[in-house]
Design a protein around this motif. Structure first.
Motif, PDB file in Angstrom:
ATOM      1  N   LEU A  16      53.357  39.306  84.147  1.00 20.86           N
ATOM      2  CA  LEU A  16      52.281  39.065  83.184  1.00 20.86           C
ATOM      3  C   LEU A  16      52.362  40.057  82.028  1.00 20.86           C
ATOM      4  CD1 LEU A  16      49.274  38.221  85.558  1.00 20.86           C
ATOM      5  CD2 LEU A  16      50.563  36.637  84.096  1.00 20.86           C
ATOM      6  N   ALA A  17      52.692  41.314  82.327  1.00 19.86           N
ATOM      7  CA  ALA A  17      52.817  42.313  81.239  1.00 19.86           C
ATOM      8  C   ALA A  17      53.964  41.944  80.304  1.00 19.86           C
ATOM      9  CB  ALA A  17      53.033  43.705  81.854  1.00 19.86           C
ATOM     10  N   TYR A  18      55.105  41.502  80.899  1.00 19.45           N
ATOM     11  CA  TYR A  18      56.248  41.100  80.091  1.00 19.45           C
ATOM     12  C   TYR A  18      55.890  39.911  79.214  1.00 19.45           C
ATOM     13  CZ  TYR A  18      60.828  39.211  78.874  1.00 19.45           C
ATOM     14  OH  TYR A  18      61.914  38.671  78.184  1.00 19.45           O
ATOM     15  N   LEU A  19      55.239  38.873  79.842  1.00 15.30           N
ATOM     16  CA  LEU A  19      54.846  37.674  79.087  1.00 15.30           C
ATOM     17  C   LEU A  19      53.863  38.040  77.973  1.00 15.30           C
ATOM     18  CD1 LEU A  19      54.460  35.064  81.968  1.00 15.30           C
ATOM     19  CD2 LEU A  19      56.322  35.222  80.291  1.00 15.30           C
ATOM     20  N   ASP A  21      53.544  40.914  76.500  1.00 17.70           N
ATOM     21  CA  ASP A  21      54.238  41.652  75.446  1.00 17.70           C
ATOM     22  C   ASP A  21      55.036  40.695  74.557  1.00 17.70           C
ATOM     23  OD1 ASP A  21      55.158  44.245  74.281  1.00 17.70           O
ATOM     24  OD2 ASP A  21      57.117  43.471  74.995  1.00 17.70           O
ATOM     25  N   ARG A  22      55.736  39.738  75.171  1.00 18.03           N
ATOM     26  CA  ARG A  22      56.530  38.785  74.412  1.00 18.03           C
ATOM     27  C   ARG A  22      55.634  37.945  73.513  1.00 18.03           C
ATOM     28  NH1 ARG A  22      61.358  39.886  73.489  1.00 18.03           N
ATOM     29  NH2 ARG A  22      61.860  37.650  73.175  1.00 18.03           N
ATOM     30  N   VAL A  23      54.498  37.482  74.045  1.00 12.44           N
ATOM     31  CA  VAL A  23      53.595  36.653  73.243  1.00 12.44           C
ATOM     32  C   VAL A  23      53.056  37.488  72.067  1.00 12.44           C
ATOM     33  CG1 VAL A  23      51.396  35.433  73.260  1.00 12.44           C
ATOM     34  CG2 VAL A  23      53.018  35.084  75.103  1.00 12.44           C
ATOM     35  N   GLY A  24      52.659  38.735  72.375  1.00 13.57           N
ATOM     36  CA  GLY A  24      52.121  39.590  71.307  1.00 13.57           C
ATOM     37  C   GLY A  24      53.144  39.844  70.205  1.00 13.57           C
ATOM     38  N   MET A  25      54.458  40.044  70.602  1.00 17.31           N
ATOM     39  CA  MET A  25      55.500  40.294  69.624  1.00 17.31           C
ATOM     40  C   MET A  25      55.695  39.058  68.745  1.00 17.31           C
ATOM     41  SD  MET A  25      58.302  42.404  71.839  1.00 17.31           S
ATOM     42  CE  MET A  25      59.505  42.286  70.467  1.00 17.31           C
ATOM     43  N   ARG A  26      55.737  37.897  69.334  1.00 15.32           N
ATOM     44  CA  ARG A  26      55.945  36.666  68.573  1.00 15.32           C
ATOM     45  C   ARG A  26      54.782  36.438  67.606  1.00 15.32           C
ATOM     46  NH1 ARG A  26      58.662  31.994  72.349  1.00 15.32           N
ATOM     47  NH2 ARG A  26      60.635  33.143  72.782  1.00 15.32           N
ATOM     48  N   ILE A  27      53.619  36.630  68.102  1.00 14.70           N
ATOM     49  CA  ILE A  27      52.457  36.421  67.223  1.00 14.70           C
ATOM     50  C   ILE A  27      52.481  37.440  66.084  1.00 14.70           C
ATOM     51  CG2 ILE A  27      49.925  36.554  67.124  1.00 14.70           C
ATOM     52  CD1 ILE A  27      49.880  35.371  69.917  1.00 14.70           C
ATOM     53  N   LEU A  53      44.202  38.729  81.835  1.00 16.17           N
ATOM     54  CA  LEU A  53      44.888  37.779  82.720  1.00 16.17           C
ATOM     55  C   LEU A  53      45.576  38.491  83.870  1.00 16.17           C
ATOM     56  CD1 LEU A  53      46.454  35.278  80.105  1.00 16.17           C
ATOM     57  CD2 LEU A  53      44.511  34.899  81.645  1.00 16.17           C
ATOM     58  N   ILE A  54      46.156  39.691  83.538  1.00 17.00           N
ATOM     59  CA  ILE A  54      46.812  40.455  84.622  1.00 17.00           C
ATOM     60  C   ILE A  54      45.797  40.823  85.709  1.00 17.00           C
ATOM     61  CG2 ILE A  54      47.921  42.657  85.169  1.00 17.00           C
ATOM     62  CD1 ILE A  54      49.281  42.491  82.405  1.00 17.00           C
ATOM     63  N   SER A  55      44.593  41.286  85.282  1.00 17.66           N
ATOM     64  CA  SER A  55      43.548  41.660  86.274  1.00 17.66           C
ATOM     65  C   SER A  55      43.119  40.456  87.091  1.00 17.66           C
ATOM     66  CB  SER A  55      42.348  42.272  85.561  1.00 17.66           C
ATOM     67  OG  SER A  55      42.739  43.449  84.872  1.00 17.66           O
ATOM     68  N   ILE A  56      42.942  39.277  86.336  1.00 19.44           N
ATOM     69  CA  ILE A  56      42.533  38.063  87.049  1.00 19.44           C
ATOM     70  C   ILE A  56      43.607  37.642  88.028  1.00 19.44           C
ATOM     71  CG2 ILE A  56      41.991  35.634  86.765  1.00 19.44           C
ATOM     72  CD1 ILE A  56      40.650  36.382  84.083  1.00 19.44           C
ATOM     73  N   ALA A  57      44.876  37.717  87.561  1.00 22.46           N
ATOM     74  CA  ALA A  57      45.967  37.311  88.452  1.00 22.46           C
ATOM     75  C   ALA A  57      46.026  38.230  89.661  1.00 22.46           C
ATOM     76  CB  ALA A  57      47.274  37.342  87.671  1.00 22.46           C
TER      77      ALA A  57
END
Length: 380
Positions: A16-19, A21-27, A53-57
């Motif tokens: 989730l942290a990787y995803l 980070d990737r989403v934040g970089m793209r945005i 989301l990480i906490s919820i997951a």
């Protein structure tokens, strides 16, 4: 430790942290703006959302994998409520246990006190037991003595009853004697006869007939009536048995006829037979008794009466049958008696007085005697 849960949480968090980070970089590269915000702020919001989301997951994964986590997340207040209740119950239980402990201590103290009292009682019982055994023995002895006394009382009551009956009969007899109505007394000897050895049945029967006639004569003489008017009540079976006993006997015997009861004038005389062996007790001329007579101040008549009483007692001891009523074994002619009295009264020195058998004297009697008086020391 639950390594599977820990590894799962690390993997999911890394993904989730990787995803994020990737989403934040793209945005950030595309400079996308959300809700009219600047791209930099939008990237920060997305990064924060990724953390959410990480906490919820993580929570969801933990809830799926661990029942304890689900219970902690969704039932914590219930568990707290239960824990509070259980804590209260535990405290109550502890209080109750403490109270029971106190009571147990009290009970143990009471038990120790009771055991101490029990030991004291046992010691007292042990010390008292010998006395108790002795008391039981004394009680048993008292019971035995009581039973013996009761038996003695019963015997005495019977004897008293018998004596009362006898006294009643004696009073009746005394009244009858005073009124002059008694012809024959109970137990009185009405006659006796000697039966020689080897006597035949006919001779014995004749002797029994003669004995009855003699008894009738005695009763008739007392009553002032003819002997033919006297009736003897005899048990015929008893008479037959007595005749059989005397028939062909090897020994000399004698038969007595005795009155059974007091008989009024005019009544039938009930009698019984008594059979005894006869033996020679004193031979003719045998010395039966003797005494010395000292003339100084002595009464000759009393002296001879005492001597005759001694002879009577000695004769009974030797086996001569006395008269059932009077207890005497013989009679002496009054003339011979007073002649002896006169001879003693005239004596001036010590005399020897002997009582000699006048005839052969057998068991049936009577004791016929003569006085033999000589100076003391002279030859007979």
């Amino acid at each position: 430790m639950n390594w599977r849960l820990i590894i799962t949480l690390l993997v999911v968090s890394a993904i989730l942290a990787y995803l994020g980070d990737r989403v934040g970089m793209r945005i950030g590269k595309k400079r996308i703006s959300l809700f009219g915000l600047r791209p930099r702020h939008t990237s920060q919001i997305i990064t924060a959302f990724t953390g959410v989301l990480i906490s919820i997951a993580i929570l969801g994964t933990m809830s799926v994998v661990s029942e304890n986590v689900r219970t902690a997340l969704f039932s914590m207040k219930f568990l707290q409520s239960q824990l509070t209740n259980l804590t209260a119950e535990l405290q109550d239980s502890r209080d109750e246990v403490q109270l029971m402990s106190i009571r147990l201590v009290e009970s143990q103290s009471k038990l120790e006190a009771q055991e101490k009292k029990l030991q004291e009682v046992q010691n007292q019982l042990a010390s008292v037991r010998p006395e108790l055994e002795k008391a039981r023995g004394d009680l048993s002895q008292i019971k035995n003595e009581k039973n013996a006394l009761e038996r003695e009382k019963y015997k005495l009551d019977e004897e008293v009853g018998s004596l009362r009956q006898e006294a009643s009969r004696l009073r009746e007899g005394l009244i009858q004697v005073r009124s002059g109505r008694i012809a024959v007394f109970a137990g009185e000897l009405l006659g006796q006869h000697v039966i020689q050895p080897k006597s035949s049945p006919s001779k014995v029967d004749a002797l029994f007939q003669e004995l009855r006639r003699r008894a009738e004569f005695v009763v008739g003489l007392r009553s002032g009536v003819s002997p033919d008017e006297i009736t003897l009540a005899v048990d015929l079976e008893e008479e037959k048995a007595k005749i059989q006993e005397c028939t062909n006997s090897e020994n000399r015997k004698f038969i007595r006829i005795i009155a059974n009861a007091n008989v009024l004038q005019g009544e039938d005389v009930r009698v019984r037979y008594e059979v005894y062996d006869s033996r020679l007790v004193y031979s003719k001329g045998e010395n039966i008794a003797s005494r010395s007579w000292v003339p100084k101040g002595a009464d000759a008549e009393s002296f001879l009466h005492d001597l005759l009483a001694e002879v009577n007692h000695q004769a009974v001891d030797e086996g001569i049958m006395p008269d059932p009523v009077s207890g005497k074994v013989g009679a002496m002619d009054a003339t011979a008696f007073f002649d002896a009295v006169e001879e003693l009264q005239k004596a001036t020195k010590v005399m020897s007085v002997k009582v000699l058998a006048a005839e052969n004297i057998y068991t049936e009697g009577p004791v016929q005697i003569v006085f033999h008086i000589t100076p003391f020391g002279a030859s007979s």
